[in-house]
Motif scaffolding. Structure first.
Motif, PDB file in Angstrom:
ATOM      1  N   ALA A  90       0.850  -1.200   0.000  1.00  0.00           N
ATOM      2  CA  ALA A  90       0.000   0.000   0.000  1.00  0.00           C
ATOM      3  C   ALA A  90       0.879   1.241   0.000  1.00  0.00           C
ATOM      4  CB  ALA A  90      -0.927   0.017   1.226  1.00  0.00           C
ATOM      5  N   GLY A  91       0.344   2.339  -0.561  1.00  0.00           N
ATOM      6  CA  GLY A  91       0.991   3.639  -0.428  1.00  0.00           C
ATOM      7  C   GLY A  91       1.935   4.003  -1.549  1.00  0.00           C
ATOM      8  N   GLU A  92       3.009   4.713  -1.175  1.00  0.00           N
ATOM      9  CA  GLU A  92       3.942   5.281  -2.151  1.00  0.00           C
ATOM     10  C   GLU A  92       5.340   5.303  -1.549  1.00  0.00           C
ATOM     11  OE1 GLU A  92       4.176   9.207  -5.076  1.00  0.00           O
ATOM     12  OE2 GLU A  92       2.986   9.316  -3.226  1.00  0.00           O
ATOM     13  N   ALA A  93       6.348   5.069  -2.389  1.00  0.00           N
ATOM     14  CA  ALA A  93       7.730   5.057  -1.892  1.00  0.00           C
ATOM     15  C   ALA A  93       8.696   5.395  -3.013  1.00  0.00           C
ATOM     16  CB  ALA A  93       8.083   3.700  -1.285  1.00  0.00           C
ATOM     17  N   PHE A  96      13.692   5.365  -8.543  1.00  0.00           N
ATOM     18  CA  PHE A  96      12.338   5.383  -9.113  1.00  0.00           C
ATOM     19  C   PHE A  96      11.298   5.455  -8.006  1.00  0.00           C
ATOM     20  CE2 PHE A  96      13.438   1.062  -8.219  1.00  0.00           C
ATOM     21  CZ  PHE A  96      12.272   0.427  -7.853  1.00  0.00           C
ATOM     22  N   ASN A  97      10.097   5.887  -8.387  1.00  0.00           N
ATOM     23  CA  ASN A  97       8.995   6.061  -7.446  1.00  0.00           C
ATOM     24  C   ASN A  97       7.884   5.074  -7.787  1.00  0.00           C
ATOM     25  OD1 ASN A  97       7.994   8.172  -5.294  1.00  0.00           O
ATOM     26  ND2 ASN A  97       6.218   7.819  -6.617  1.00  0.00           N
ATOM     27  N   VAL A  98       7.287   4.468  -6.762  1.00  0.00           N
ATOM     28  CA  VAL A  98       6.163   3.550  -6.948  1.00  0.00           C
ATOM     29  C   VAL A  98       4.982   4.065  -6.135  1.00  0.00           C
ATOM     30  CG1 VAL A  98       5.314   1.195  -6.645  1.00  0.00           C
ATOM     31  CG2 VAL A  98       7.695   1.587  -7.286  1.00  0.00           C
ATOM     32  N   TYR A  99       3.835   4.206  -6.792  1.00  0.00           N
ATOM     33  CA  TYR A  99       2.622   4.696  -6.140  1.00  0.00           C
ATOM     34  C   TYR A  99       1.502   3.710  -6.451  1.00  0.00           C
ATOM     35  CZ  TYR A  99      -1.169   7.996  -4.878  1.00  0.00           C
ATOM     36  OH  TYR A  99      -2.277   8.600  -4.308  1.00  0.00           O
ATOM     37  N   ARG A 100       1.097   2.953  -5.435  1.00  0.00           N
ATOM     38  CA  ARG A 100       0.039   1.957  -5.632  1.00  0.00           C
ATOM     39  C   ARG A 100      -1.311   2.555  -5.297  1.00  0.00           C
ATOM     40  NH1 ARG A 100      -0.432  -4.356  -3.685  1.00  0.00           N
ATOM     41  NH2 ARG A 100      -2.710  -4.488  -3.736  1.00  0.00           N
ATOM     42  N   GLN A 101      -2.246   2.446  -6.255  1.00  0.00           N
ATOM     43  CA  GLN A 101      -3.628   2.867  -6.035  1.00  0.00           C
ATOM     44  C   GLN A 101      -4.544   1.670  -6.280  1.00  0.00           C
ATOM     45  OE1 GLN A 101      -4.673   6.865  -7.430  1.00  0.00           O
ATOM     46  NE2 GLN A 101      -2.562   7.154  -8.137  1.00  0.00           N
ATOM     47  N   ALA A 102      -5.847   1.867  -6.074  1.00  0.00           N
ATOM     48  CA  ALA A 102      -6.758   0.729  -6.150  1.00  0.00           C
ATOM     49  C   ALA A 102      -6.783   0.106  -7.540  1.00  0.00           C
ATOM     50  CB  ALA A 102      -8.170   1.177  -5.750  1.00  0.00           C
ATOM     51  N   ALA A 103      -6.757   0.926  -8.589  1.00  0.00           N
ATOM     52  CA  ALA A 103      -6.932   0.414  -9.942  1.00  0.00           C
ATOM     53  C   ALA A 103      -5.618   0.205 -10.690  1.00  0.00           C
ATOM     54  CB  ALA A 103      -7.821   1.360 -10.750  1.00  0.00           C
ATOM     55  N   PHE A 104      -4.502   0.701 -10.175  1.00  0.00           N
ATOM     56  CA  PHE A 104      -3.237   0.581 -10.892  1.00  0.00           C
ATOM     57  C   PHE A 104      -2.068   0.896  -9.964  1.00  0.00           C
ATOM     58  CE2 PHE A 104      -4.713   4.949 -11.407  1.00  0.00           C
ATOM     59  CZ  PHE A 104      -3.605   5.691 -11.026  1.00  0.00           C
ATOM     60  N   THR A 105      -0.858   0.594 -10.439  1.00  0.00           N
ATOM     61  CA  THR A 105       0.378   0.991  -9.777  1.00  0.00           C
ATOM     62  C   THR A 105       1.176   1.848 -10.749  1.00  0.00           C
ATOM     63  OG1 THR A 105       0.508  -0.988  -8.383  1.00  0.00           O
ATOM     64  CG2 THR A 105       2.562   0.202  -8.788  1.00  0.00           C
ATOM     65  N   GLN A 106       1.529   3.057 -10.321  1.00  0.00           N
ATOM     66  CA  GLN A 106       2.289   3.955 -11.191  1.00  0.00           C
ATOM     67  C   GLN A 106       3.770   3.884 -10.856  1.00  0.00           C
ATOM     68  OE1 GLN A 106       0.603   7.793 -12.132  1.00  0.00           O
ATOM     69  NE2 GLN A 106       2.619   8.795 -12.098  1.00  0.00           N
ATOM     70  N   VAL A 107       4.591   3.792 -11.907  1.00  0.00           N
ATOM     71  CA  VAL A 107       6.046   3.737 -11.762  1.00  0.00           C
ATOM     72  C   VAL A 107       6.638   4.945 -12.479  1.00  0.00           C
ATOM     73  CG1 VAL A 107       8.131   2.368 -12.112  1.00  0.00           C
ATOM     74  CG2 VAL A 107       5.919   1.228 -11.800  1.00  0.00           C
TER      75      VAL A 107
END
Length: 302
Positions: free
Chosen positions: A138-141, A169-180
């Motif tokens: 969960a979340g962002e890092a 790099f940055n990873v942001y997990r949301q309900a519908a997708f994960t952004q890199v």
């Protein structure tokens, strides 16, 4: 059923030899002959699985002074198995890193890499030999990965995999997708199970992985937004009020509420301190003539 643990002690001098205990010892000696002195991993796992069935009441102490020889033998064997099994499992178990709402924290990983966790983030890191793996829950890092030949660094989110050898790099997990978002180096992002094609990102590029790990179109990385959250701020440039409220609420235990849905389309520009929903509500009120009120638990815009 309560299992009683009897304190160890010496049997009485004239105690009758326990034939059952003698048979138990003989069986164990026969089993050990011709075997490696190290306990098989499967047996250790069985011991720890058994431990998971116990609770505090299973370890009540019996005050009887004289244990049987069988009790001594079984107790010693279990203690040795527990010690050895604990070491092996400790080395293979993931380490959990997490932050609370509104908290940011930097963590140094065993391989020399570093990860900065944004608000309400949770990940499990496993490092064992050449294996470097993080399960993003969960979340962002923001990751700064140390290069190591022959040892890729994997981040797993939903059913997607981000693989690197040394990069930022940055990873942001949301309900519908994960952004890199890739800032430095190179990453490959795609399905964790190898079903479908992965994409290779260059610095300044970003991609969103579906919950199944499938990559979408490549777009420009949000370097400014990432720099903002690393410094405890949030900036908006033409965002809608609905989007801005959702972002501000990620950092605060005093959330914002919009009573009239039509207000969600109002444009928002500016830089705000992450978590300061009071300052945000007052600014929106002055800018758009919106009523901003609080009951101490939330801010209401109407």
């Amino acid at each position: 059923m309560v299992r009683t643990v009897i304190p160890f002690g010496r049997p009485a001098p004239n105690a009758e030899i326990d034939a059952e205990a003698d048979a138990f010892v003989a069986d164990r000696l026969r089993e050990e002959q011709g075997k490696d002195a190290r306990a098989p991993h499967g047996q250790i796992g069985e011991v720890w699985d058994a431990l998971g069935q116990l609770d505090a009441s299973d370890f009540a102490v019996d005050e009887r002074p004289a244990p049987s020889r069988r009790g001594l033998i079984v107790g010693g064997a279990l203690a040795a198995s527990f010690a050895l099994g604990g070491v092996l499992l400790w080395r293979g178990q993931p380490v959990i890193h997490e932050t609370a709402l509104g908290e940011r924290r930097m963590v140094d990983l065993p391989d020399g890499s570093r990860v900065t966790l944004n608000t309400a983030t949770r990940l499990a890191a496993r490092f064992d030999g050449d294996r470097r793996e993080v399960v993003f829950e969960a979340g962002e890092a923001l990751f700064e990965v140390a290069h190591r030949d022959g040892a890729p660094f994997d981040v797993l989110s939903q059913d997607g995999r981000i693989r690197v050898t040394g990069t930022r790099f940055n990873v942001y997990r949301q309900a519908a997708f994960t952004q890199v978002d890739l800032l430095e180096g190179g990453v490959t992002a795609g399905p964790a199970k190898g079903v479908g094609a992965a994409v290779r990102l260059r610095p300044g590029q970003a991609v969103r992985l579906s919950t199944a790990g499938q990559p979408g179109p490549i777009f420009v990385a949000q370097a400014g937004r990432i720099d903002d959250w690393n410094h405890g701020r949030i900036s908006f440039d033409g965002a809608s009020l609905g989007e801005a409220v959702a972002e501000m609420n990620r950092y605060s235990r005093t959330p914002l509420r919009v009573l009239n849905p039509s207000l969600n389309r109002l444009p928002i520009d500016g830089v705000f301190e992450a978590g300061d929903t009071a300052a945000f509500a007052r600014a929106v009120g002055r800018l758009h003539g919106v009523a901003a009120r609080t009951d101490g638990k939330a801010w209401t815009l109407s």
